[in-house]
Design a protein around this motif. Structure first.
Motif, PDB file in Angstrom:
ATOM      1  N   GLN A   1       3.652  -9.027   7.988  1.00 40.77           N
ATOM      2  CA  GLN A   1       3.717 -10.306   7.283  1.00 40.77           C
ATOM      3  C   GLN A   1       3.089 -10.155   5.904  1.00 40.77           C
ATOM      4  OE1 GLN A   1       2.135 -13.532   9.632  1.00 40.77           O
ATOM      5  NE2 GLN A   1       3.002 -12.730  11.515  1.00 40.77           N
ATOM      6  N   ARG A   2       3.813  -9.580   4.993  1.00 42.29           N
ATOM      7  CA  ARG A   2       3.318  -9.403   3.632  1.00 42.29           C
ATOM      8  C   ARG A   2       4.509  -9.062   2.744  1.00 42.29           C
ATOM      9  NH1 ARG A   2      -0.506  -4.310   4.641  1.00 42.29           N
ATOM     10  NH2 ARG A   2      -0.834  -5.420   6.586  1.00 42.29           N
ATOM     11  N   LYS A   3       4.238  -8.885   1.460  1.00 45.54           N
ATOM     12  CA  LYS A   3       5.301  -8.476   0.551  1.00 45.54           C
ATOM     13  C   LYS A   3       5.702  -7.030   0.833  1.00 45.54           C
ATOM     14  CE  LYS A   3       3.928 -11.369  -3.383  1.00 45.54           C
ATOM     15  NZ  LYS A   3       3.474 -11.339  -4.801  1.00 45.54           N
ATOM     16  N   CYS A   4       6.955  -6.737   0.590  1.00 42.55           N
ATOM     17  CA  CYS A   4       7.394  -5.347   0.671  1.00 42.55           C
ATOM     18  C   CYS A   4       8.332  -5.056  -0.499  1.00 42.55           C
ATOM     19  CB  CYS A   4       8.062  -5.031   2.008  1.00 42.55           C
ATOM     20  SG  CYS A   4       9.571  -5.948   2.336  1.00 42.55           S
TER      21      CYS A   4
ATOM     22  N   VAL B   1      10.276  -8.416  -1.739  1.00 35.44           N
ATOM     23  CA  VAL B   1      10.716  -9.309  -0.671  1.00 35.44           C
ATOM     24  C   VAL B   1       9.486  -9.907   0.009  1.00 35.44           C
ATOM     25  CG1 VAL B   1      12.008  -9.475   1.489  1.00 35.44           C
ATOM     26  CG2 VAL B   1      12.792  -7.926  -0.316  1.00 35.44           C
ATOM     27  N   HIS B   2       9.496 -11.201   0.187  1.00 28.47           N
ATOM     28  CA  HIS B   2       8.404 -11.894   0.877  1.00 28.47           C
ATOM     29  C   HIS B   2       8.755 -12.007   2.361  1.00 28.47           C
ATOM     30  CE1 HIS B   2       6.301 -13.182  -2.826  1.00 28.47           C
ATOM     31  NE2 HIS B   2       7.526 -13.190  -3.338  1.00 28.47           N
ATOM     32  N   VAL B   3       7.861 -11.511   3.204  1.00 27.03           N
ATOM     33  CA  VAL B   3       8.059 -11.562   4.654  1.00 27.03           C
ATOM     34  C   VAL B   3       7.259 -12.743   5.200  1.00 27.03           C
ATOM     35  CG1 VAL B   3       7.882 -10.324   6.830  1.00 27.03           C
ATOM     36  CG2 VAL B   3       8.354  -9.069   4.705  1.00 27.03           C
ATOM     37  N   THR B   4       7.969 -13.717   5.752  1.00 30.43           N
ATOM     38  CA  THR B   4       7.312 -14.922   6.262  1.00 30.43           C
ATOM     39  C   THR B   4       6.882 -14.713   7.709  1.00 30.43           C
ATOM     40  OG1 THR B   4       9.425 -15.876   6.983  1.00 30.43           O
ATOM     41  CG2 THR B   4       8.696 -16.367   4.745  1.00 30.43           C
ATOM     42  N   PRO B   5       5.899 -15.478   8.182  1.00 30.62           N
ATOM     43  CA  PRO B   5       5.421 -15.318   9.562  1.00 30.62           C
ATOM     44  C   PRO B   5       6.492 -15.693  10.575  1.00 30.62           C
ATOM     45  CG  PRO B   5       3.858 -16.573   8.213  1.00 30.62           C
ATOM     46  CD  PRO B   5       5.121 -16.464   7.428  1.00 30.62           C
ATOM     47  N   PHE B   6       6.214 -15.326  11.819  1.00 27.06           N
ATOM     48  CA  PHE B   6       7.071 -15.701  12.947  1.00 27.06           C
ATOM     49  C   PHE B   6       7.270 -17.208  12.984  1.00 27.06           C
ATOM     50  CE2 PHE B   6       6.531 -17.427  17.267  1.00 27.06           C
ATOM     51  CZ  PHE B   6       7.775 -17.137  17.787  1.00 27.06           C
ATOM     52  N   GLN B   7       8.512 -17.628  13.137  1.00 24.64           N
ATOM     53  CA  GLN B   7       8.821 -19.052  13.212  1.00 24.64           C
ATOM     54  C   GLN B   7       9.905 -19.272  14.254  1.00 24.64           C
ATOM     55  OE1 GLN B   7       9.687 -20.903   9.384  1.00 24.64           O
ATOM     56  NE2 GLN B   7       8.630 -19.234   8.349  1.00 24.64           N
ATOM     57  N   LEU B   8       9.850 -20.398  14.928  1.00 24.88           N
ATOM     58  CA  LEU B   8      10.925 -20.830  15.808  1.00 24.88           C
ATOM     59  C   LEU B   8      11.266 -22.268  15.466  1.00 24.88           C
ATOM     60  CD1 LEU B   8       9.995 -19.386  19.319  1.00 24.88           C
ATOM     61  CD2 LEU B   8      11.924 -18.731  17.883  1.00 24.88           C
TER      62      LEU B   8
ATOM     63  N   GLN C   1       0.815  -1.212   0.000  1.00 27.97           N
ATOM     64  CA  GLN C   1       0.000   0.000   0.000  1.00 27.97           C
ATOM     65  C   GLN C   1       0.854   1.270   0.000  1.00 27.97           C
ATOM     66  OE1 GLN C   1      -0.950  -2.741   2.090  1.00 27.97           O
ATOM     67  NE2 GLN C   1      -2.295  -3.193   0.359  1.00 27.97           N
ATOM     68  N   GLY C   2       2.165   1.087  -0.050  1.00 22.94           N
ATOM     69  CA  GLY C   2       3.055   2.243  -0.088  1.00 22.94           C
ATOM     70  C   GLY C   2       3.425   2.797   1.261  1.00 22.94           C
ATOM     71  N   HIS C   3       3.082   2.077   2.347  1.00 16.84           N
ATOM     72  CA  HIS C   3       3.412   2.545   3.689  1.00 16.84           C
ATOM     73  C   HIS C   3       4.748   1.952   4.127  1.00 16.84           C
ATOM     74  CE1 HIS C   3      -1.199   2.554   3.891  1.00 16.84           C
ATOM     75  NE2 HIS C   3      -0.792   3.808   3.674  1.00 16.84           N
ATOM     76  N   GLY C   4       5.435   2.671   5.010  1.00 18.35           N
ATOM     77  CA  GLY C   4       6.669   2.147   5.572  1.00 18.35           C
ATOM     78  C   GLY C   4       6.405   0.851   6.316  1.00 18.35           C
ATOM     79  N   SER C   5       7.260  -0.154   6.103  1.00 20.56           N
ATOM     80  CA  SER C   5       6.956  -1.475   6.668  1.00 20.56           C
ATOM     81  C   SER C   5       8.138  -2.089   7.408  1.00 20.56           C
ATOM     82  CB  SER C   5       6.512  -2.432   5.549  1.00 20.56           C
ATOM     83  OG  SER C   5       7.546  -2.606   4.598  1.00 20.56           O
ATOM     84  N   VAL C   6       9.111  -1.273   7.833  1.00 22.65           N
ATOM     85  CA  VAL C   6      10.247  -1.821   8.568  1.00 22.65           C
ATOM     86  C   VAL C   6      10.609  -0.883   9.715  1.00 22.65           C
ATOM     87  CG1 VAL C   6      11.206  -2.982   6.552  1.00 22.65           C
ATOM     88  CG2 VAL C   6      11.972  -0.676   7.119  1.00 22.65           C
ATOM     89  N   THR C   7      11.372  -1.414  10.645  1.00 20.12           N
ATOM     90  CA  THR C   7      11.992  -0.618  11.698  1.00 20.12           C
ATOM     91  C   THR C   7      13.478  -0.931  11.712  1.00 20.12           C
ATOM     92  OG1 THR C   7      11.561  -2.361  13.324  1.00 20.12           O
ATOM     93  CG2 THR C   7       9.915  -0.629  13.124  1.00 20.12           C
ATOM     94  N   GLU C   8      14.227  -0.107  12.438  1.00 18.96           N
ATOM     95  CA  GLU C   8      15.665  -0.331  12.629  1.00 18.96           C
ATOM     96  C   GLU C   8      16.425  -0.415  11.311  1.00 18.96           C
ATOM     97  OE1 GLU C   8      16.991  -0.276  15.609  1.00 18.96           O
ATOM     98  OE2 GLU C   8      15.059  -0.187  16.635  1.00 18.96           O
ATOM     99  N   LEU C   9      16.053   0.414  10.330  1.00 22.12           N
ATOM    100  CA  LEU C   9      16.793   0.443   9.068  1.00 22.12           C
ATOM    101  C   LEU C   9      18.139   1.126   9.298  1.00 22.12           C
ATOM    102  CD1 LEU C   9      17.023   0.108   5.983  1.00 22.12           C
ATOM    103  CD2 LEU C   9      15.837   2.287   5.745  1.00 22.12           C
ATOM    104  N   GLN C  10      19.215   0.451   8.950  1.00 28.84           N
ATOM    105  CA  GLN C  10      20.561   0.988   9.147  1.00 28.84           C
ATOM    106  C   GLN C  10      21.378   0.807   7.875  1.00 28.84           C
ATOM    107  OE1 GLN C  10      22.195  -0.965  12.595  1.00 28.84           O
ATOM    108  NE2 GLN C  10      20.990   0.249  14.034  1.00 28.84           N
TER     109      GLN C  10
END
Length: 585
Positions: A293-296, A314-321, A266-275
């Motif tokens: 959890q979506r494409k970015c 980039v495909h963002v996959t769900p939380f996994q352990l 949707q064009g919104h910022g979708s990350v944190t801690e960009l360095q």
């Protein structure tokens, strides 16, 4: 009005050419079709004409497009030529500025030396003037003495001269020493010898003032790394950018402006801690933490232009352990548990576990091998009754919740907390090394200084029913309320901000939540005890994922109580009723 065309054959009585033979590629009349073109592919000439007109128009349009493309190419070449000329002028201007600066620096250095010479010369001239004045005074005195002596000498008889010798000697007693050298330069006078900076001269003679490098070309720059493929919502994603010139050679320019923008669909910022880490050799190390959890779309630009293949999907996959290993079992010996409760890790990746019914603290290495232990049942110093929460402070000291004795004990250091506690459970240390205790029996969070002095409390007025654990992150204090099945968030002064979660087994719901921990990106992991799982949230309380279910296999839990994060990002979980410790990734 157009006149019809007739068949050229004389015996066809001027038949009109109404048809076209595609096999022979010629117009024909009705008689020709019957006699000479039987079985051929015949079309009405009008239809064929329309078809060929369409093809001709297409050819004309193609040529027009081709002409326009070539004219555009000429315009671009003119623009490129003008740009090259401008770049050349800019380069020459930059070179001239650099050389002018060098000359200005050398000129300033020269003027400093000139000023020193003039200052020292002026001082020496002043000294010489003073000396000259003194000698001229002495000359005047000598001349006066000589005049007196001459008068005595010329006006006196021999007898008078003999009698006046004493007076004559007296006249010359005030005379000046005549041994003053005329060619001597006093040591205090300025004498200059220029010591040339040979190194500087050699550099100027042998070194170039600079070199010409070709500028960075965005279309030649290369981006690579797993952070541009499939990434996980709670793991740091990384990739590298290598800047290259028009010939594809790695290059670095200080004025290269590297930007990275990461947005969702949707064009919104979708990350944190960009360095963006500039290695200053043409390599940029880039990291970010996905938030949704979506494409970015990852757009990488150099000097405002996309690098090749940018933007990247980039495909963002769900939380996994993923379970790595587990250790421990129910038993009475060292290295076993009955059962484990609190867990903490230090900077050496040692894992400390409180053993509730053994009344001890056991230490393991990252492979799960037993290292050492301390404590036993009792009420004295260094003894425990049902130890629960545990943490390390910045000095490497152990802080242990001695729950049955209603106290905190500090090991490998001195001090004991001086505020009465009632069945304390969770324990943590904040960024100021203050000790945070979940005083469950008193329904309070209590904060103590590093040396155990009581500072303040949070709670009262029904704010908690049973606070189990409290951790600090940034400006927040985050508390798990065990009996209200929720997480409560406060500011550092203890003011309530908001809460999230409710009783249940759905996503974002809890059943007796216990201990908490956060990773370096501020992702909150909660031991959802009676639901036998770990849940992950961002600081706003947004549910990100969960892991685990009831069971005894690896990756399954029976009342997970505490967890901690190792330096490599792996998660250590106290799987309490399975009497073991699990390590997850």
């Amino acid at each position: 009005m157009k006149r019809p065309a007739f068949c050229p054959k004389e015996d066809h009585n001027k038949e009109e050419l109404k048809y076209f033979c595609k096999d022979c590629e010629m117009p024909v009349c009705q008689i020709c079709v019957t006699i000479d073109h039987g079985g051929h592919n015949i079309k009405l000439i009008k239809e064929e004409a329309e078809t060929q007109k369409t093809e001709m128009r297409s050819h004309i349009e193609n040529q027009q497009h081709n002409l326009q493309a070539k004219m555009n190419a000429v315009s671009r070449l003119d623009e490129d030529c003008a740009r090259l000329i401008q770049q050349g002028e800019d380069a020459k201007r930059e070179i001239q500025t650099f050389v002018d600066n060098l000359i200005a620096i050398i000129e300033a250095n020269k003027q400093n030396i000139f000023a020193t010479v003039e200052k020292e010369t002026s001082k020496s001239i002043e000294r010489l003037s003073e000396r000259k004045t003194e000698i001229e005074r002495q000359i005047t005195a000598i001349n006066s003495t000589l005049e007196k002596a001459e008068k005595l000498f010329t006006r006196s008889t021999n007898a008078e001269i003999v009698r006046l010798k004493k007076s004559f000697d007296t006249i010359f007693e005030g005379g000046v020493d005549q041994t003053e050298p005329t060619d001597h330069v006093p040591e205090h006078l300025a004498q200059f010898v220029l010591v040339k900076n040979q190194n500087l001269l050699d550099i100027v003679m042998t070194e170039e003032i600079g070199t010409l490098k070709k500028p960075t070309k965005a279309s030649q720059c290369v981006v690579e790394g797993k952070g541009l493929e499939e990434v996980n919502i709670i793991r740091e994603a990384k990739f590298t950018l290598t800047t290259r010139d028009i010939e594809g050679r790695q290059c670095y320019h200080e004025r290269d402006h590297v930007t990275v923008e990461i947005r969702d669909e949707q064009g919104h910022g979708s990350v944190t801690e960009l360095q963006i880490n500039n290695c200053k050799d043409g390599v940029y190390q880039i990291s970010y933490l996905p938030r949704d959890q979506r494409k970015c779309q990852v757009a990488v630009k150099v000097k405002g232009e996309h690098v090749q293949h940018s933007p990247f999907t980039v495909h963002v996959t769900p939380f996994q352990l993923k379970p790595i290993r587990s250790f421990g079992k129910i038993d009475l010996g060292l290295g076993t548990f009955r059962p484990p409760w609190g867990v903490a890790v230090n900077y050496m990746n040692e894992i400390a576990v409180t053993d509730d019914s053994h009344h001890t603290v056991q230490i393991f290495n990252i492979q799960g091998n037993y290292v050492r232990s301390f404590g036993r049942y009792g009420t004295g110093a260094g003894e425990f009754i049902n130890p629960m929460g545990i943490t390390y402070n910045d000095n490497g000291n152990f802080l242990v919740v001695d729950s049955g004795n209603h106290r905190i004990q500090i090991f490998t250091g001195e001090g004991r907390l001086d505020s009465p506690l009632n069945t304390p459970w969770g324990l943590s240390v904040d960024s100021d090394a203050n000790i945070i205790v979940a005083d469950s029996g008193n329904k309070l969070i209590k904060i103590f200084s590093p040396d155990g002095k009581f500072l303040k409390k949070i709670g009262g007025k029904g704010l908690f029913t049973c606070p189990f654990h409290c951790v600090q992150y940034d400006r927040y204090l985050i508390v798990s309320d065990h009996h209200q099945h929720c997480i409560k968030v406060f500011d550092r002064n203890g003011n309530f901000l908001y809460k999230f979660g409710k009783g249940g087994s759905g996503n974002g719901e809890f059943h007796f939540p216990t201990c908490l921990t956060l990773n370096k990106f501020g992702l909150l992991m909660v031991c959802d005890g009676a639901n036998d799982r770990i849940q992950v949230f961002d600081l706003s309380g947004k549910f990100l994922g969960r892991f685990g279910k009831n069971g005894g296999n690896i990756g399954e839990f029976h009342i997970p109580t505490a967890l901690a994060v190792l330096r490599n990002g792996q998660i250590v979980v106290s799987d309490t009723f399975n009497c073991r410790i699990q390590i997850l990734e």
